[in-house]
Motif scaffolding. Structure first.
Motif, PDB file in Angstrom:
ATOM      1  N   GLY A 257       0.735  -1.276   0.007  1.00 51.46           N
ATOM      2  CA  GLY A 257       0.021  -0.049   0.008  1.00 51.46           C
ATOM      3  C   GLY A 257       0.757   1.377   0.024  1.00 51.46           C
ATOM      4  N   ARG A 260      -1.962   5.949   1.763  1.00 50.89           N
ATOM      5  CA  ARG A 260      -3.036   7.328   1.617  1.00 50.89           C
ATOM      6  C   ARG A 260      -4.316   7.003   2.455  1.00 50.89           C
ATOM      7  N   ARG A 316      -5.160  -1.465   3.304  1.00 53.72           N
ATOM      8  CA  ARG A 316      -3.813  -1.834   2.863  1.00 53.72           C
ATOM      9  C   ARG A 316      -3.824  -2.830   1.495  1.00 53.72           C
ATOM     10  N   GLU A 319      -5.291  -0.385  -1.085  1.00 52.71           N
ATOM     11  CA  GLU A 319      -4.240   0.515  -1.561  1.00 52.71           C
ATOM     12  C   GLU A 319      -3.326  -0.238  -2.745  1.00 52.71           C
TER      13      GLU A 319
END
Length: 696
Positions: A257, A260, A316, A319
């Motif tokens: 990831g 963000r 995660r 992402e």
């Protein structure tokens, strides 16, 4: 049997033994006995002490004894139920043998003057001591020598002890003629001064006359300890080998990831992660960043914040361009997870889909298309997630809540949704049932274990009291008082029956009773028979403070968070296990107000029930409660493995033999490295087909 029979003889089916036809084989299968080797590992439950023939005058009520004498009189007594009575004497006293089931010829065989040897439980009777339906030997010349310690085996309908003993005699003869290899590492045999396999098995099935009954039945008898260690080692090897195989043969997607979504998520939380949550999040992040599939169990007490850790793992995964599946065992818990994940993730632009067996056809079709097309990034549901028609585009993470409640085949099916020749999804398993360390070392040897051992700040301790249901009206008054002060309460109904309909009826009756007794309060009702929408509406009304008292079955055990609820009443708590009671109690104490749990029991309580309720009153620590639950109920209940068949240990006991688990674990690691062929053979000897269950 020929002396040159090779070792594989012991792997032959039991039908190879004399006297085992199709029907007898079916009965043996009911005991888990399929091969000659299985029969040898089907050990006696206990032994009957027939080491010496007792004089009748020595006998006392309540003991099992071998005795002999001469028949003085045999007659059929009539009455409400006819019975054959045989009076036996030996010069020191008299004993009556009683037969409720008998043939007319039996009276002739027990004619006056006949010598008889018999075994059974001595009881007080109307005419002195008696034995009902004894085992008999008629016409023996008694030399005073007993038969030794006679094994008594676990059995099933249609299979008697004498048949099992005859078959075991044959199996022991095969064992002597085809000695199996010595698979236990020499280091363990030296450390514990253990005898060989053949000696151990023979001793336990056919003990020699010099062994005392107490010594033989003790778990530290060398022969028994030998087999306990071997069985623990086999089960531990099974899980370690499966973990090793999975990590060596199947790569997982690397899910690092970019941080963000996880940063946006934690920034938006109204609280800061506890140190324990942060630690476990780092552990899962490191696992998911590896090519080896994550196999991590996250344990945490009720309310410790496991779901937040799962959400971070899911983000995660998203992402990294992959999908996450989140599975819970009940509709209610799955719905709670769906609401949480939807509320947390959708504001971040993550598409969350609900999948249930109760969905309308059109809604379900759209959900399936979104999953298969990759438009949905997180799917939440029950067992509906692993049905054949459910396809994921790129499944990277599987999160299973309360894993032990699922059948093993269900968990396997979900994991294989994302399995291909190239990739294996990461697995994160969560449980609010804390597992004591020694049990976790054995039962979850294929998993890395993380513990969230810290509760979020602001949780208030829960005072627990046990009250007999004769004081029900007082408890209702307490409920009215708490609600009058602006707080809310749960009233949990339990029944012995598992029937949803009966559970629902009990809850409905209780809700009516409370409404009649406390008309000023708003009473809500939730149970397993309600439609999902109605259940959701009832829970939302309670969470919004529109309902004062929620009457419920144990469906509210997990996944419900109402900080204003400060009182819980649990009816008939003696019918539930400690872990379940602790989970229920965890629904209160989630806010700042002092909270209470009332265990409204039905008297009289058994000693065990009284001990269990005392544990709950004394402790709020889930791990301590789990340890005591393990002592009282055993590992099968705590792990939920009765449904899988994978952990039915034959000789070992995970509680009693906990001191052996650490050395067995060390030996397993060495054995897989130094003697992998022996490790496989040992697994086959003790675990057999159940080994594949460890794949989940």
């Amino acid at each position: 049997m020929a002396a040159d029979r090779d070792v594989s003889a012991l792997a032959q089916p039991v039908t190879a033994l004399r006297g085992v036809g199709a029907r007898q084989a079916e009965r043996l299968t009911n005991l888990g006995i399929h091969s000659v080797q299985d029969l040898l590992l089907h050990l006696p439950l206990r032994y009957e002490d027939r080491t010496r023939v007792r004089r009748i005058g020595e006998l006392r009520p309540g003991e099992q004894a071998l005795t002999s004498g001469t028949v003085e009189l045999t007659e059929v007594a009539t009455g409400r139920r006819s019975r054959l009575l045989c009076r036996l004497t030996d010069g020191t006293g008299g004993l009556t043998l009683v037969f409720f089931h008998f043939h007319p010829s039996q009276q002739k065989r027990l004619a006056r003057g006949t010598r008889v040897r018999c075994f059974g439980e001595v009881r007080e009777g109307p005419a002195g001591l008696q034995i009902i339906h004894p085992e008999l030997e008629i016409g023996v010349d008694d030399d005073g020598q007993g038969d030794g310690l006679l094994p008594v085996y676990p059995t099933t309908q249609g299979l008697n002890q004498s048949s099992l003993r005859r078959l075991t005699d044959q199996a022991l003869a095969w064992l002597a003629q085809a000695p199996p290899p010595e698979l236990l590492p020499e280091s363990l045999r030296r450390q514990w001064q253990l005898p060989g396999l053949i000696e151990s098995v023979t001793t336990l099935h056919r003990p020699s006359s010099g062994i005392s009954l107490g010594a033989l039945e003790a778990p530290d008898h060398p022969a028994r300890r030998r087999l306990i260690i071997e069985e623990l080692l086999a089960h531990h090897l099974t899980l370690r080998l499966q973990r090793h195989t999975l990590r060596e043969q199947a790569a997982a997607p690397v899910l690092r990831g970019n941080g963000r979504l996880t940063a946006a998520f934690t920034d938006g939380l109204p609280f800061t992660l506890t140190a324990a949550q942060a630690r476990v999040d780092r552990e899962t992040a490191a696992d998911m960043a590896s090519r080896a599939p994550m196999l991590r169990l996250v344990q945490g007490d009720v309310g410790s914040g496991k779901t937040v850790v799962a959400a971070l793992a899911a983000l995660r995964c998203v992402e990294s361009g992959m999908q996450t599946a989140i599975m819970a065992p009940t509709e209610l818990l799955a719905e709670q997870h769906y609401r949480n994940f939807r509320d947390w993730l959708e504001p971040l632009g993550v598409a969350v889909t609900w999948l249930s067996g109760r969905m309308a056809a059109g809604e379900r079709r759209r959900a399936l298309e979104a999953l298969a097309g990759g438009d949905t990034q997180v799917a939440v549901g029950t067992h509906a997630l692993f049905q054949d028609e459910v396809e994921f585009r790129r499944l990277g993470l599987v999160v299973v809540d309360e894993q032990h409640r699922f059948g093993v085949h269900q968990r396997l099916a979900l994991r294989e949704k994302g399995h291909s020749e190239r990739a294996q999804p990461h697995q994160l398993i969560m449980t609010a049932t804390p597992i004591p360390r020694t049990l976790a070392m054995t039962a979850y040897a294929d998993l890395d274990v993380s513990v969230i051992d810290e509760l979020p700040p602001g949780r208030s301790p829960v005072t627990t009291v046990a009250v007999p249901d004769s004081r029900r009206n007082e408890v209702m008054t307490s409920v009215a008082k708490a609600c009058g002060e602006g707080r809310q309460a749960y009233w949990v109904c339990t029944l012995i029956e598992e029937s949803d309909a009966l559970q629902a009826q009990a809850a409905a009756d209780t809700a009516e009773e409370l409404q009649a007794a406390l008309p000023e309060l708003r009473i809500g009702l939730v149970h397993g028979r309600l439609r999902a929408a109605d259940k959701d509406a009832a829970m939302k009304a309670f969470a919004a403070g529109e309902v004062d008292v929620l009457v419920a079955t144990t469906v509210i055990e997990v996944g419900v968070d109402v900080p204003n609820a400060s009182l819980m009443v649990i009816e008939n708590p003696e019918r539930l296990g400690l872990a379940q009671l602790h989970q229920l109690r965890g629904r209160v104490g989630r806010g700042a107000a002092a909270s209470s749990c009332v265990l409204l029991y039905h008297a009289p309580l058994s000693d065990t029930a009284r001990a269990r309720l005392a544990v709950l009153r004394e402790s709020g620590d889930g791990f301590e409660i789990a340890r005591r639950d393990l002592e009282i109920r055993g590992p099968g209940e705590l792990l939920g493995t009765r449904q899988t068949g994978a952990w039915q240990l034959k000789v070992a006991d995970l509680v009693r033999d906990s001191e052996l688990i650490a050395p067995v674990q060390q030996a397993a690691d060495r054995m897989l490295w130094e003697a992998p062929a022996d490790a496989h053979a040992l697994i086959h000897r003790w675990v057999g087909e159940a080994a594949r269950y460890g794949r989940v």
